[in-house]
Write an enzyme that holds these catalytic residues in place. Structure first.
Site, PDB file in Angstrom:
ATOM      1  N   SER A 105       0.864  -1.195   0.000  1.00 42.21           N
ATOM      2  CA  SER A 105       0.000   0.000   0.000  1.00 42.21           C
ATOM      3  C   SER A 105       0.894   1.237   0.000  1.00 42.21           C
ATOM      4  O   SER A 105       2.028   1.190   0.511  1.00 42.21           O
ATOM      5  CB  SER A 105      -0.860   0.001   1.267  1.00 42.21           C
ATOM      6  OG  SER A 105      -1.499   1.260   1.411  1.00 42.21           O
TER       7      SER A 105
ATOM      8  N   TYR B 206      -1.978  -1.300  10.173  1.00 42.69           N
ATOM      9  CA  TYR B 206      -2.073  -1.642   8.737  1.00 42.69           C
ATOM     10  C   TYR B 206      -0.825  -1.143   8.003  1.00 42.69           C
ATOM     11  O   TYR B 206      -0.195  -1.892   7.247  1.00 42.69           O
ATOM     12  CB  TYR B 206      -3.340  -1.007   8.169  1.00 42.69           C
ATOM     13  CG  TYR B 206      -3.539  -1.167   6.688  1.00 42.69           C
ATOM     14  CD1 TYR B 206      -4.113  -2.320   6.155  1.00 42.69           C
ATOM     15  CD2 TYR B 206      -3.175  -0.156   5.798  1.00 42.69           C
ATOM     16  CE1 TYR B 206      -4.306  -2.454   4.779  1.00 42.69           C
ATOM     17  CE2 TYR B 206      -3.363  -0.275   4.436  1.00 42.69           C
ATOM     18  CZ  TYR B 206      -3.930  -1.434   3.928  1.00 42.69           C
ATOM     19  OH  TYR B 206      -4.120  -1.555   2.579  1.00 42.69           O
TER      20      TYR B 206
HETATM   21  N1  LIG Z   1      -8.825  -0.383  -1.726  1.00 42.52           N
HETATM   22  C1  LIG Z   1      -7.768   0.379  -1.597  1.00 42.52           C
HETATM   23  O1  LIG Z   1      -7.844   1.606  -1.723  1.00 42.52           O
HETATM   24  C2  LIG Z   1      -6.416  -0.216  -1.294  1.00 42.52           C
HETATM   25  C3  LIG Z   1      -5.311   0.641  -1.220  1.00 42.52           C
HETATM   26  C4  LIG Z   1      -4.050   0.121  -0.940  1.00 42.52           C
HETATM   27  C5  LIG Z   1      -3.897  -1.268  -0.779  1.00 42.52           C
HETATM   28  N2  LIG Z   1      -4.999  -2.086  -0.853  1.00 42.52           N
HETATM   29  C6  LIG Z   1      -4.777  -3.512  -0.661  1.00 42.52           C
HETATM   30  O2  LIG Z   1      -5.388  -4.237  -1.720  1.00 42.52           O
HETATM   31  C7  LIG Z   1      -5.809  -5.536  -1.258  1.00 42.52           C
HETATM   32  C8  LIG Z   1      -7.277  -5.749  -1.588  1.00 42.52           C
HETATM   33  O3  LIG Z   1      -8.037  -4.735  -0.961  1.00 42.52           O
HETATM   34  P1  LIG Z   1      -9.583  -4.458  -1.255  1.00 42.52           P
HETATM   35  O4  LIG Z   1      -9.760  -3.005  -1.170  1.00 42.52           O
HETATM   36  O5  LIG Z   1     -10.021  -5.198  -2.463  1.00 42.52           O
HETATM   37  O6  LIG Z   1     -10.232  -5.046   0.081  1.00 42.52           O
HETATM   38  P2  LIG Z   1     -11.144  -6.342   0.364  1.00 42.52           P
HETATM   39  O7  LIG Z   1     -11.555  -6.256   1.781  1.00 42.52           O
HETATM   40  O8  LIG Z   1     -12.229  -6.460  -0.640  1.00 42.52           O
HETATM   41  O9  LIG Z   1     -10.129  -7.544   0.150  1.00 42.52           O
HETATM   42  C9  LIG Z   1      -9.525  -8.258   1.178  1.00 42.52           C
HETATM   43  C10 LIG Z   1      -9.828  -9.728   0.944  1.00 42.52           C
HETATM   44  O10 LIG Z   1      -9.050 -10.489   1.881  1.00 42.52           O
HETATM   45  C11 LIG Z   1      -9.872 -11.515   2.404  1.00 42.52           C
HETATM   46  N3  LIG Z   1      -9.390 -11.926   3.723  1.00 42.52           N
HETATM   47  C12 LIG Z   1      -9.408 -11.205   4.863  1.00 42.52           C
HETATM   48  N4  LIG Z   1      -8.937 -11.935   5.886  1.00 42.52           N
HETATM   49  C13 LIG Z   1      -8.586 -13.150   5.377  1.00 42.52           C
HETATM   50  C14 LIG Z   1      -8.043 -14.342   5.939  1.00 42.52           C
HETATM   51  N5  LIG Z   1      -7.778 -14.447   7.258  1.00 42.52           N
HETATM   52  N6  LIG Z   1      -7.810 -15.394   5.128  1.00 42.52           N
HETATM   53  C15 LIG Z   1      -8.090 -15.313   3.800  1.00 42.52           C
HETATM   54  N7  LIG Z   1      -8.623 -14.217   3.208  1.00 42.52           N
HETATM   55  C16 LIG Z   1      -8.873 -13.145   3.997  1.00 42.52           C
HETATM   56  C17 LIG Z   1     -11.266 -10.884   2.477  1.00 42.52           C
HETATM   57  O11 LIG Z   1     -12.301 -11.850   2.574  1.00 42.52           O
HETATM   58  C18 LIG Z   1     -11.307 -10.057   1.194  1.00 42.52           C
HETATM   59  O12 LIG Z   1     -11.811 -10.824   0.100  1.00 42.52           O
HETATM   60  C19 LIG Z   1      -5.479  -5.554   0.236  1.00 42.52           C
HETATM   61  O13 LIG Z   1      -4.225  -6.150   0.445  1.00 42.52           O
HETATM   62  C20 LIG Z   1      -5.413  -4.079   0.601  1.00 42.52           C
HETATM   63  O14 LIG Z   1      -4.625  -3.852   1.733  1.00 42.52           O
HETATM   64  C21 LIG Z   1      -6.249  -1.588  -1.099  1.00 42.52           C
END
Ligand SMILES: NC(=O)c1ccc[n+]([C@@H]2O[C@H](COP(=O)([O-])OP(=O)(O)OC[C@H]3O[C@@H](n4cnc5c(N)ncnc54)[C@H](O)[C@@H]3O)[C@@H](O)[C@H]2O)c1
Length: 268
Positions: free
Chosen positions: A149, A162
Site C-alpha cells: 500500500s 495496517y
Molecule cells: N482499496 C484500496 O484503496 C487499497 C489501497 C491500498 C492497498 N490495498 C490492498 O489491496 C488488497 C485488496 O483490498 P480491497 O480493497 O479489495 O479489500 P477487500 O476487503 O475487498 O479484500 C480483502 C480480501 O481479503 C480476504 N481476507 C481477509 N482476511 C482473510 C483471511 N484471514 N484469510 C483469507 N482471506 C482473507 C477478504 O475476505 C477479502 O476478500 C489488500 O491487500 C489491501 O490492503 C487496497
C-alpha cells in the site's frame, strides 16, 4: 493471438470481491488457470463461476490465512488439481471495517488489532510464499506479487498497524526476491493509492475523497482494474527482468512535493 498466461496456474488470495476479483479475472482473461482463495468462500465461488461463464478456468477454495494448516490444505488441493503453481498473488488483507476503525491513535491501540493486521497481511503473505515456493522451484520459474500500500512508504495519521504491516510486506518482498532470484522466481510488490471499492468509499466521505483526488497527479482516483493490469504485467514474461521492486500504482500521489496539489489548485 496467444494469451500471455496460457498454461500457467495462479493463486489469488482474497479474491472474493473488489481488487482481488479484478486481478483474478484479468489473469484468467490472459489464459491463466486461477484459484480463488478466500475466507469469503461464497464470494470466491461467485467469481470462479463468473470466470468459467466467460470461458476461463477457475475454482474456489477456502482459505484462512490465520491458520498454517489452511494454507497447506489449499496448496495441496491446487497441486492435486493442476500439478503446478506459477503465479502467487498475495492480495488478501484484514480490511474488516471494525479492524480498520479500531486501527487508530496509538495511545488507544489494542494489541489484538496490531496483531491481526500482522497475522493476516504479513504472516499470511509469508505462509503462502512458504508453501508455494517449492512448486515454483520445481517448475524453474515463478512470480510472486505481494499487495502492499502507499501508506507503507509515507506517513499517515490513520491505521498505524495496517501501515506497519504493509511496510513489513515490502521487506518480505525484497527478501523473497533475494532468496529465490537464482531459481528464476521473481517477487514484487504493488503499492496502490486509493482504489475506489465499496469499502474505501464507505471509509471516506466525499470531502476526503476530493482531497485525495486533488493530490493525485492524474485526473482521477484508482479503480480495481488499474491494479489488475499491473498484476498481469508482473505475472507475465513482460516483466521477466523485474524483481524485488515496490511498484506504486497510485496516479502519482506518492511522487511529488507535498504542496503540488495546492499549487495546481491555485493555478486552476
Ligand atoms: N482499496 C484500496 O484503496 C487499497 C489501497 C491500498 C492497498 N490495498 C490492498 O489491496 C488488497 C485488496 O483490498 P480491497 O480493497 O479489495 O479489500 P477487500 O476487503 O475487498 O479484500 C480483502 C480480501 O481479503 C480476504 N481476507 C481477509 N482476511 C482473510 C483471511 N484471514 N484469510 C483469507 N482471506 C482473507 C477478504 O475476505 C477479502 O476478500 C489488500 O491487500 C489491501 O490492503 C487496497
Amino acid at each position: 493471438m496467444t494469451k500471455k498466461l496460457e498454461g500457467r496456474v495462479a493463486i489469488v488470495t482474497g479474491s472474493g470481491a473488489n481488487i482481488g476479483e479484478a486481478c483474478a479475472k484479468a489473469l484468467a482473461s490472459e489464459g491463466a488457470q486461477v484459484v480463488l482463495a478466500d475466507i469469503n468462500i461464497d464470494g470466491a465461488k461467485r467469481v470462479a463461476q463468473e470466470i468459467r461463464d466467460a470461458g476461463g478456468e477457475a475454482f474456489a477454495h477456502p482459505l484462512n490465512l490465520l491458520e498454517e494448516d489452511s494454507v497447506r490444505t489449499l496448496v495441496a488441493a491446487v497441486l492435486e488439481r493442476y500439478g503446478r503453481i506459477d503465479i502467487l498473488h498475495n492480495n488478501a488483507a484484514d480490511t474488516r471495517s471494525a479492524q480498520m476503525a479500531a486501527d487508530g491513535p496509538i495511545q488507544q491501540l489494542e494489541t489484538a488489532v496490531w496483531d491481526s493486521a500482522f497475522a493476516v497481511n504479513t504472516r499470511g503473505t509469508m505462509l503462502m510464499t512458504k508453501h508455494c515456493v517449492a512448486a515454483m522451484i520445481e517448475a524453474g520459474r515463478g512470480s510472486i506479487i505481494n499487495m502492499s500500500s502507499g501508506v507503507s512508504i509515507l506517513g499517515d495519521v490513520f491505521n498505524p498497524a495496517y501501515s506497519a504491516s504493509k511496510s513489513a510486506v515490502n521487506a518480505l518482498t525484497r527478501n523473497t526476491a533475494a532468496q529465490f532470484g537464482k531459481r528464476n522466481i521473481r517477487c514484487n510488490a504493488i503499492l496502490p493509492g486509493l482504489i475506489l471499492t465499496p469499502l474505501s468509499r464507505s471509509m471516506m466521505g466525499a470531502e476526503q475523497l476530493a482531497l485525495l483526488e486533488k493530490h493525485t497527479l492524474l485526473p482521477r482516483l484508482g479503480a480495481p482494474d488499474d491494479i489488475a493490469k499491473a498484476v498481469v504485467f508482473l505475472a507475465s514474461d513482460d516483466s521477466s527482468f523485474v524483481t524485488g521492486q515496490l511498484i506504486s500504482v497510485d496516479g502519482g500521489i506518492t511522487t511529488h512535493q507535498p504542496y503540488v496539489g495546492e499549487v495546481l489548485a491555485q493555478l486552476g
